[in-house]
Design an enzyme around this catalytic site. Structure first.
Site, PDB file in Angstrom:
ATOM      1  N   CYS A 199     -41.750  -4.854 -89.038  1.00  0.00           N
ATOM      2  CA  CYS A 199     -42.372  -4.371 -87.804  1.00  0.00           C
ATOM      3  C   CYS A 199     -41.755  -3.067 -87.301  1.00  0.00           C
ATOM      4  O   CYS A 199     -42.352  -2.395 -86.459  1.00  0.00           O
ATOM      5  CB  CYS A 199     -42.286  -5.437 -86.724  1.00  0.00           C
ATOM      6  SG  CYS A 199     -40.602  -5.948 -86.319  1.00  0.00           S
ATOM      7  N   ASN A 200     -40.583  -2.696 -87.789  1.00  0.00           N
ATOM      8  CA  ASN A 200     -40.003  -1.441 -87.301  1.00  0.00           C
ATOM      9  C   ASN A 200     -39.422  -0.561 -88.407  1.00  0.00           C
ATOM     10  O   ASN A 200     -38.631   0.326 -88.125  1.00  0.00           O
ATOM     11  CB  ASN A 200     -38.922  -1.708 -86.236  1.00  0.00           C
ATOM     12  CG  ASN A 200     -37.857  -2.676 -86.702  1.00  0.00           C
ATOM     13  OD1 ASN A 200     -37.251  -2.473 -87.749  1.00  0.00           O
ATOM     14  ND2 ASN A 200     -37.642  -3.740 -85.952  1.00  0.00           N
ATOM     15  N   ARG A 201     -39.851  -0.814 -89.660  1.00  0.00           N
ATOM     16  CA  ARG A 201     -39.379   0.056 -90.728  1.00  0.00           C
ATOM     17  C   ARG A 201     -40.265  -0.045 -91.964  1.00  0.00           C
ATOM     18  O   ARG A 201     -40.910  -1.063 -92.208  1.00  0.00           O
ATOM     19  CB  ARG A 201     -37.934  -0.235 -91.105  1.00  0.00           C
ATOM     20  CG  ARG A 201     -37.680  -1.531 -91.828  1.00  0.00           C
ATOM     21  CD  ARG A 201     -36.190  -1.675 -92.176  1.00  0.00           C
ATOM     22  NE  ARG A 201     -35.353  -1.539 -91.011  1.00  0.00           N
ATOM     23  CZ  ARG A 201     -34.605  -0.449 -90.757  1.00  0.00           C
ATOM     24  NH1 ARG A 201     -34.581   0.563 -91.599  1.00  0.00           N
ATOM     25  NH2 ARG A 201     -33.868  -0.394 -89.677  1.00  0.00           N
ATOM     26  N   GLU A 228     -30.404  -8.978 -85.644  1.00  0.00           N
ATOM     27  CA  GLU A 228     -31.583  -9.851 -85.544  1.00  0.00           C
ATOM     28  C   GLU A 228     -31.639 -10.842 -86.710  1.00  0.00           C
ATOM     29  O   GLU A 228     -31.111 -10.610 -87.793  1.00  0.00           O
ATOM     30  CB  GLU A 228     -32.865  -9.023 -85.516  1.00  0.00           C
ATOM     31  CG  GLU A 228     -33.165  -8.301 -86.815  1.00  0.00           C
ATOM     32  CD  GLU A 228     -34.646  -7.992 -86.962  1.00  0.00           C
ATOM     33  OE1 GLU A 228     -35.458  -8.923 -86.855  1.00  0.00           O
ATOM     34  OE2 GLU A 228     -34.968  -6.822 -87.201  1.00  0.00           O
ATOM     35  N   GLY A 243     -47.871 -17.490 -90.079  1.00  0.00           N
ATOM     36  CA  GLY A 243     -46.833 -17.142 -91.041  1.00  0.00           C
ATOM     37  C   GLY A 243     -45.443 -17.497 -90.556  1.00  0.00           C
ATOM     38  O   GLY A 243     -45.260 -18.241 -89.585  1.00  0.00           O
ATOM     39  N   TYR A 283     -43.291 -15.618 -89.086  1.00  0.00           N
ATOM     40  CA  TYR A 283     -43.037 -15.098 -87.738  1.00  0.00           C
ATOM     41  C   TYR A 283     -43.600 -16.049 -86.692  1.00  0.00           C
ATOM     42  O   TYR A 283     -43.022 -16.231 -85.615  1.00  0.00           O
ATOM     43  CB  TYR A 283     -43.668 -13.711 -87.605  1.00  0.00           C
ATOM     44  CG  TYR A 283     -42.761 -12.690 -86.960  1.00  0.00           C
ATOM     45  CD1 TYR A 283     -41.492 -12.440 -87.475  1.00  0.00           C
ATOM     46  CD2 TYR A 283     -43.170 -11.965 -85.848  1.00  0.00           C
ATOM     47  CE1 TYR A 283     -40.657 -11.510 -86.898  1.00  0.00           C
ATOM     48  CE2 TYR A 283     -42.344 -11.025 -85.262  1.00  0.00           C
ATOM     49  CZ  TYR A 283     -41.088 -10.799 -85.791  1.00  0.00           C
ATOM     50  OH  TYR A 283     -40.259  -9.873 -85.208  1.00  0.00           O
TER      51      TYR A 283
END
Length: 421
Positions: A47-49, A116, A193, A195
Site C-alpha cells: 500500500c505504500n511502496r 508495522e 484477503g 488484510y
C-alpha cells in the site's frame, strides 16, 4: 549483481504508487524473459511502496545501465506511466545497498508506521509469487530468505515492532475520535484477503461485535464462516446499514463510489486499498467522512528513536555479513579453478613418482602435504579479500599467475565430476 528499483511513500506520490501497483507486477516475467542481462526479478507491491528486485548476470554486469533503462521502459509500459516520469520517481540501488534496503523494509523500518506487522509477510509472499511465475533466481532466493530471518531478529532483539503496529490499527485509531462505542457500531468490511483478516482482529480488539463482510469476488460466505461474521451479497444494502465501512480488496478499480451511497446518517469510510477501493467522489456525499491511505499516513506516529537506531544497527550488521558471504561465493569459481589446476599437477607428479619406484608412498604423502600447505594461504586470502571488497584482485591474480580462466576451468571440472559420478 543485485539491483533494486524502489518507489515508496517517501519519494513518490500515492497516485503514482497506485498506477504501479496495478500494472508493474506483471512486468517481472517480461523483464526476465526479454532481457539477456536480467536473470531474476521479484516485485514487491504494497500500500505504500513498489519495488523491483533484479539479479543481473555477473558476466553482463557492464550492461547494468542498459538493463535498468530497459526495466524502466517495461515497468512504465505495464503501468501506463511515462518512462521519464517513472525515472524521476524511482530510486535505483545496487550492490550491498540492495540487501540493507530490503532487510530494513522487511523489518518495518521503511514503513509509514515503523515496525508495522504486515510488511514481513508481504515480502515473503512476493518471493512466493515470483517462484510461481518462475522469475526468481538463486541470488534473489538467498536475499529474500535472509530478509525474512533479519525481520525476525529485529523483532526479537530490539524494541521495534511492538504488537499491533499497522495502518489498519492507525486508521481505526483515527476513526475512534469520531466513534463513541465500537461495541454498538455496525461495521462493514469490503474484502476477504489477509488484510481483511487483520482488520477483523483489530476491530475485535477495540470491542466491535457487529461485523459484516462483502466480497466483490463472491468469497464473503466462506470468509464469514471462518471468522464468525455476517456475510452480505448486496453491497448497496450493506453500505446503507453500516456506521463504519472499511475497504481492503485487491481490486484494480474502485469498489465503492458515490453511486452506492445516499446522503443521510453520518458514516466513516476507511479505504485501505491500493489501488484505491473507494472513489474520491464518495467524500462529496453529505454525512460521509473518507479516510484514505494518504490521509492516514499523514498521522503516522514518530519513530521511537533509540529502538529504531538499534534496529538499523542490527540490519546494517546483517547486511554487511550477507554482502561478505555473497562475495565469497562469487570467488568460488576462482578457488575451485586454482585447486583443480594444482591438484591436476599433483596427480601428474604422483604418477611420475610411482613410475620411479615410490613403493612405500612416502613421496606421494609428502607431495600431498606440500600441496595442502601451499593452497591454505591463497584460500584464506581469498576470503579476506572478499570481505574487504577486493575479491576481483584474487581472480585476476589466479588468471595472471596460472593462466587459468576460472569460469571455464570450473565448468570443465564440474563436467569431469559428473562423468565420474
Amino acid at each position: 549483481m543485485l539491483m533494486c528499483l524502489t518507489a515508496n511513500h517517501r519519494n513518490t506520490s500515492f497516485e503514482m504508487l497506485e498506477k504501479l501497483s496495478i500494472g508493474a507486477p506483471r512486468a517481472a516475467g517480461i523483464l526476465v524473459s526479454d532481457s539477456v542481462a536480467i536473470s531474476g526479478a521479484v516485485v514487491l507491491a504494497t500500500c505504500n511502496r513498489f519495488e523491483a528486485y533484479l539479479e543481473i548476470d555477473d558476466s553482463l554486469a557492464a550492461d547494468s545501465a542498459a538493463a535498468m533503462e530497459n526495466s524502466m521502459q517495461v515497468i512504465g509500459l505495464a503501468s501506463g506511466v511515462d518512462a521519464e516520469e517513472l525515472r524521476s520517481s524511482v530510486t535505483v540501488l545496487s550492490g550491498t545497498d540492495v540487501a540493507e534496503h530490503l532487510f530494513a523494509v522487511s523489518s518495518g523500518l521503511e514503513s509509514v508506521i515503523v515496525g508495522e506487522d504486515e510488511i514481513s509477510g508481504q515480502v515473503r509472499r512476493s518471493l512466493a509469487q515470483a517462484r510461481i511465475a518462475g522469475t526468481t533466481s538463486s541470488g534473489l532466493e538467498r536475499l529474500f530468505q535472509k530478509a525474512a530471518n533479519t525481520s525476525r531478529e529485529v523483532k526479537s532483539q530490539t524494541a521495534v515492532g511492538g504488537a499491533g503496529r499497522s495502518l489498519v490499527r492507525l486508521g481505526l485509531e483515527l476513526a475512534s475520535s469520531r466513534i463513541v462505542d465500537w461495541s454498538s457500531s455496525r461495521v462493514l468490511i469490503v474484502g476477504t484477503g489477509q488484510y481483511a483478516a487483520t482488520t477483523v482482529a483489530a476491530l475485535r480488539d477495540r470491542g466491535a461485535e457487529d461485523l459484516t463482510v462483502f466480497s466483490p469476488s463472491g468469497r464473503a460466505a466462506k470468509f464469514a464462516l471462518r471468522l464468525g461474521l455476517t456475510a452480505s451479497t448486496n453491497l448497496v444494502t450493506a453500505l446503507a446499514a453500516a456506521d463504519v465501512v472499511i475497504t481492503c480488496t485487491a481490486s484494480e478499480a474502485p469498489v465503492v463510489s458515490a453511486a452506492h451511497l445516499v446522503a443521510g446518517d453520518r458514516r466513516i469510510v476507511i479505504d485501505l486499498g491500493l489501488p484505491r477501493n473507494v472513489d474520491p467522489d464518495v467524500s462529496t456525499i453529505t454525512g460521509i467522512e473518507l479516510l484514505d491511505l494518504e490521509t492516514i499516513s499523514l498521522h503516522a506516529p514518530l519513530e521511537e528513536l533509540s529502538a529504531t537506531r538499534d534496529a538499523r544497527a542490527l540490519v546494517s550488521s546483517v547486511a554487511s555479513e550477507f554482502a561478505a558471504s555473497t562475495t565469497e561465493q562469487q570467488l568460488t569459481p576462482a578457488i575451485v579453478a586454482l585447486r583443480s589446476h594444482v591438484f591436476g599437477l599433483l596427480e601428474a607428479e604422483i604418477t611420475r613418482a610411482h613410475s620411479r619406484g615410490d613403493e612405500d608412498g612416502r613421496i606421494e604423502a609428502a607431495l600431498r602435504h606440500l600441496t595442502g600447505v601451499l593452497l591454505h594461504t591463497p584460500s584464506v586470502r581469498a576470503r579476506e579479500l572478499a570481505r574487504a571488497g577486493d575479491g576481483q584482485s584474487f581472480s585476476d591474480a589466479v588468471t595472471a599467475l596460472f593462466g587459468i580462466d576460472a569460469v571455464s576451468e570450473t565448468a570443465t571440472q564440474l563436467t569431469r565430476d559428473n562423468l565420474s559420478a
